[in-house]
Design an enzyme around this catalytic site. Structure first.
Site, PDB file in Angstrom:
ATOM      1  N   GLY A 114       0.854  -1.203   0.000  1.00  0.00           N
ATOM      2  CA  GLY A 114       0.000   0.000   0.000  1.00  0.00           C
ATOM      3  C   GLY A 114       0.877   1.235   0.000  1.00  0.00           C
ATOM      4  O   GLY A 114       2.028   1.186  -0.464  1.00  0.00           O
ATOM      5  N   ARG A 115       0.353   2.333   0.541  1.00  0.00           N
ATOM      6  CA  ARG A 115       1.110   3.599   0.520  1.00  0.00           C
ATOM      7  C   ARG A 115       2.495   3.454   1.161  1.00  0.00           C
ATOM      8  O   ARG A 115       3.507   3.830   0.582  1.00  0.00           O
ATOM      9  CB  ARG A 115       0.363   4.670   1.322  1.00  0.00           C
ATOM     10  CG  ARG A 115      -0.796   5.283   0.636  1.00  0.00           C
ATOM     11  CD  ARG A 115      -1.326   6.446   1.496  1.00  0.00           C
ATOM     12  NE  ARG A 115      -2.692   6.710   1.141  1.00  0.00           N
ATOM     13  CZ  ARG A 115      -3.725   6.055   1.673  1.00  0.00           C
ATOM     14  NH1 ARG A 115      -3.547   5.145   2.602  1.00  0.00           N
ATOM     15  NH2 ARG A 115      -4.953   6.337   1.276  1.00  0.00           N
ATOM     16  N   ILE A 116       2.518   2.917   2.390  1.00  0.00           N
ATOM     17  CA  ILE A 116       3.783   2.895   3.143  1.00  0.00           C
ATOM     18  C   ILE A 116       4.738   1.848   2.573  1.00  0.00           C
ATOM     19  O   ILE A 116       5.929   2.106   2.395  1.00  0.00           O
ATOM     20  CB  ILE A 116       3.514   2.680   4.651  1.00  0.00           C
ATOM     21  CG1 ILE A 116       2.661   3.847   5.188  1.00  0.00           C
ATOM     22  CG2 ILE A 116       4.818   2.570   5.434  1.00  0.00           C
ATOM     23  CD1 ILE A 116       2.118   3.650   6.600  1.00  0.00           C
ATOM     24  N   ALA A 134       4.007  -1.898  11.205  1.00  0.00           N
ATOM     25  CA  ALA A 134       2.557  -1.889  10.931  1.00  0.00           C
ATOM     26  C   ALA A 134       1.774  -2.003  12.245  1.00  0.00           C
ATOM     27  O   ALA A 134       1.526  -0.983  12.899  1.00  0.00           O
ATOM     28  CB  ALA A 134       2.217  -3.010   9.960  1.00  0.00           C
ATOM     29  N   ARG A 135       1.406  -3.210  12.633  1.00  0.00           N
ATOM     30  CA  ARG A 135       0.727  -3.423  13.908  1.00  0.00           C
ATOM     31  C   ARG A 135       1.303  -4.669  14.566  1.00  0.00           C
ATOM     32  O   ARG A 135       1.557  -5.683  13.890  1.00  0.00           O
ATOM     33  CB  ARG A 135      -0.782  -3.599  13.705  1.00  0.00           C
ATOM     34  CG  ARG A 135      -1.556  -2.311  13.492  1.00  0.00           C
ATOM     35  CD  ARG A 135      -1.573  -1.429  14.745  1.00  0.00           C
ATOM     36  NE  ARG A 135      -2.316  -0.186  14.572  1.00  0.00           N
ATOM     37  CZ  ARG A 135      -1.786   0.975  14.193  1.00  0.00           C
ATOM     38  NH1 ARG A 135      -0.492   1.064  13.932  1.00  0.00           N
ATOM     39  NH2 ARG A 135      -2.543   2.059  14.098  1.00  0.00           N
ATOM     40  N   GLU A 167       0.865  -3.948  23.253  1.00  0.00           N
ATOM     41  CA  GLU A 167       1.386  -2.620  23.620  1.00  0.00           C
ATOM     42  C   GLU A 167       0.687  -2.082  24.856  1.00  0.00           C
ATOM     43  O   GLU A 167      -0.530  -2.211  24.952  1.00  0.00           O
ATOM     44  CB  GLU A 167       1.174  -1.657  22.454  1.00  0.00           C
ATOM     45  CG  GLU A 167       2.253  -1.799  21.423  1.00  0.00           C
ATOM     46  CD  GLU A 167       2.094  -0.829  20.251  1.00  0.00           C
ATOM     47  OE1 GLU A 167       1.606   0.302  20.438  1.00  0.00           O
ATOM     48  OE2 GLU A 167       2.476  -1.227  19.150  1.00  0.00           O
ATOM     49  N   HIS A 186       6.892   2.537  19.115  1.00  0.00           N
ATOM     50  CA  HIS A 186       5.801   2.931  18.206  1.00  0.00           C
ATOM     51  C   HIS A 186       5.923   4.410  17.800  1.00  0.00           C
ATOM     52  O   HIS A 186       5.004   5.207  17.993  1.00  0.00           O
ATOM     53  CB  HIS A 186       4.430   2.655  18.849  1.00  0.00           C
ATOM     54  CG  HIS A 186       3.327   2.532  17.839  1.00  0.00           C
ATOM     55  ND1 HIS A 186       2.197   1.755  18.025  1.00  0.00           N
ATOM     56  CD2 HIS A 186       3.172   3.070  16.604  1.00  0.00           C
ATOM     57  CE1 HIS A 186       1.392   1.840  16.976  1.00  0.00           C
ATOM     58  NE2 HIS A 186       1.977   2.646  16.089  1.00  0.00           N
TER      59      HIS A 186
END
Ligand code: DGY
Length: 324
Positions: free
Chosen positions: A156-158, A237-238, A267, A285
């Protein structure tokens, strides 16, 4: 004219707040910490709009408690903290902040990549400890980058921005995505491959998929075993995309060479053992934490919320079907 009553769940850069203050009374969580569930429920009550953070779980209960609210604008591009289905059922708009943090996040992925490949943190530790004995031919020998293969999971974008930044290092780029990425194919000769092929071939695997049921624990013991023993894993990402306990095991046993993480499964906690490993780089993060990126996120969140308050569709609406 009566001003809108807006709540911001934690202090964000001033740019967006200034915009909001033109037409809204803005109250901000005075503490520099995430709100507890009770505090969140208490503070959304009676508001016209809320700017939420990725640490706030915005679900049906919050939406119903915030009776009469016109929408929630998330200050993040990721929105796994929002229950989009619940909002759509209530005809409540939600938004995120895409675009403005793309470069900052891609830059952080590169920062992590180099840090883990070149043992930067361990090297820095020895310097600070004053115990470096002087130059040595066998010290901190790391992985090469130039000419190696970069695997982008989620173009995607990133993911795209990170891949494009590899140009200077003449890397071979492989990627996985649902659709072909013509920019990457044209600019870099990148190849869309299966997840398995990407794992087998890549020297650096960088994660850029959103957290969804289908991507939770996408990276697990089985997957690490398919990667090269010399490969590095980078995650901006996550956290829950990686099974963190299984990653610790893989790193302990040198199934892969190293990992560099900006995000964590639980987290702000890390699973036991992660912080003790020498072959990981761990950041708190902060991938989007640059001045322009965070200011851009603030402005985007504010503009989205202002549109919601006026009853208009926000520019970054996550559930546009409510306007059909
Ligand atoms: C996001 O926006 O989703 C990042 O994780 C924090 O900026």
């Amino acid at each position: 004219m009566k001003k809108f009553n807006v709540y911001v769940t934690r202090l964000i850069p001033v740019e967006g707040l200034t915009l909001l203050r033109e037409t809204c009374n803005v109250e901000i969580n005075p503490e520099d910490r995430p709100l507890s569930r009770e505090e969140l429920l208490k503070n959304v009550k009676g508001r016209d709009g809320v700017i939420s953070l990725l640490t706030d779980r915005i679900d049906g209960e919050v939406m119903d408690t915030a009776k009469g609210i016109r929408g929630f604008a998330n200050y993040a591009v990721g929105f796994d903290n929002l229950d989009v289905k619940a909002a759509t059922a209530r005809k409540l708009p939600l938004s995120n902040t895409p675009g403005v943090l793309t470069l900052a996040t891609a830059e952080m992925a590169w920062t992590l990549l180099f840090a883990v490949a070149r043992h930067l943190i361990e090297s820095e530790k020895i310097m600070r400890s004053g115990t470096w004995p002087g130059w040595g031919p066998m010290q901190f020998i790391g992985g090469d980058v130039t000419g190696k293969t970069l695997g982008i999971v989620g173009a995607g974008r990133i993911g795209t921005a990170m891949a494009l930044m590899s140009k200077g290092f003449a890397m071979k780029v492989l990627y996985t995505d649902e659709v072909a990425n013509t920019v990457l194919e044209k600019e870099l000769g990148a190849k869309k491959v299966s997840f398995e092929e990407l794992l087998r071939e890549s020297d650096f695997v960088s994660v850029h998929v959103p957290l969804m049921p289908s991507t939770r624990h996408l990276f697990n013991a089985k997957v690490f075993a398919m990667m090269k023993p010399s490969a590095y894993l980078i995650n901006t990402a996550r956290g829950p995309v990686i099974n963190e306990a299984e990653l610790v095991e893989a790193l302990r046993k040198n199934v892969i060479a190293g990992a560099a993480l900006d995000v964590y499964e639980f987290e702000p906690k890390m699973v036991a053992g992660l912080a003790e490993l020498a072959n990981v780089v761990i950041a708190p993060h902060t991938a989007s934490a640059t001045k322009s990126s965070r200011a851009g996120m603030s402005v985007k969140a504010a503009k989205n919320l202002l549109a919601m308050l006026k009853g208009e569709r926000p520019p970054d609406c996550l559930n546009p079907e409510i306007y059909e």
